[in-house]
Design a protein around this motif. Structure first.
Motif, PDB file in Angstrom:
ATOM      1  N   CYS A 183       0.831  -1.210   0.000  1.00 45.46           N
ATOM      2  CA  CYS A 183       0.000   0.000   0.000  1.00 45.46           C
ATOM      3  C   CYS A 183       0.861   1.254   0.000  1.00 45.46           C
ATOM      4  N   GLN A 184       2.023   1.167   0.618  1.00 42.59           N
ATOM      5  CA  GLN A 184       2.914   2.317   0.688  1.00 42.59           C
ATOM      6  C   GLN A 184       3.647   2.559  -0.627  1.00 42.59           C
ATOM      7  N   THR A 185       3.861   1.518  -1.406  1.00 44.76           N
ATOM      8  CA  THR A 185       4.744   1.643  -2.567  1.00 44.76           C
ATOM      9  C   THR A 185       4.062   1.481  -3.915  1.00 44.76           C
ATOM     10  N   MET A 186       2.867   0.925  -3.965  1.00 44.21           N
ATOM     11  CA  MET A 186       2.224   0.675  -5.257  1.00 44.21           C
ATOM     12  C   MET A 186       1.853   1.989  -5.934  1.00 44.21           C
ATOM     13  N   PRO A 187       2.039   2.032  -7.253  1.00 42.93           N
ATOM     14  CA  PRO A 187       1.626   3.241  -7.973  1.00 42.93           C
ATOM     15  C   PRO A 187       0.108   3.319  -8.059  1.00 42.93           C
TER      16      PRO A 187
END
Length: 158
Positions: A80-84
């Motif tokens: 959730c923190q890194t997905m575009p």
């Protein structure tokens, strides 16, 4: 600059997450209560040897489910923190919350299944208690939510 959210905003953002958790817990509690009060006509009364096999298997599943749920939730929060994408943080955080709550709710359903197969109230209570513990451990947490908000804010600033 990272966004500063006050407690009221965080509680507002996590209201849906907490409502889903409460509904899931209430549904499981209603089924357990129904089993206790009116479950006798539905019970199958399997032989003890067969019940012991299923009980052992279901306890092993319950024991494995807790660390597996923790691992899955950790991975999902990091994703959730890194997905575009342009989804807001509260919508991103909904997936790890629902997945972890479904996994721990299934522990309670294992107890209902054993009860309906002929096992006693003690087993039903243990599995329902484990599910309740899971709901407490994997409830929506402001710290996880804020970590997603912070990561998305840093990504937008970059």
């Amino acid at each position: 600059m990272l966004p500063q959210l006050d407690t009221t905003q965080i509680n507002s953002d996590l209201m849906l997450h907490r409502s889903i958790m409460a509904i899931m817990a209430a549904c499981l509690a209603a089924v357990v209560t129904l089993c206790i009060l009116q479950g006798e006509p539905w019970r199958l009364h399997w032989p003890e040897e067969r019940l012991t096999t299923y009980r052992t298997l279901f306890y092993a599943l319950a024991i494995i489910t807790f660390p597996l749920t923790n691992l899955i939730r950790y991975i999902q929060v990091r994703l959730c923190q890194t997905m575009p994408g342009d989804k807001p943080a509260k919508r991103r955080y909904l997936t790890p919350v629902i997945v972890s709550l479904v996994l721990v709710e299934n522990i309670g359903w294992l107890g209902v299944a054993l009860f309906l197969l002929g096992d006693g109230l003690n087993t039903l209570s243990i599995f329902a208690g484990l599910a309740a513990l899971g709901f407490i451990l994997y409830r929506p947490k402001p710290s996880e939510y804020l970590s997603i908000v912070d990561a998305l804010a840093r990504k937008d600033d970059a």
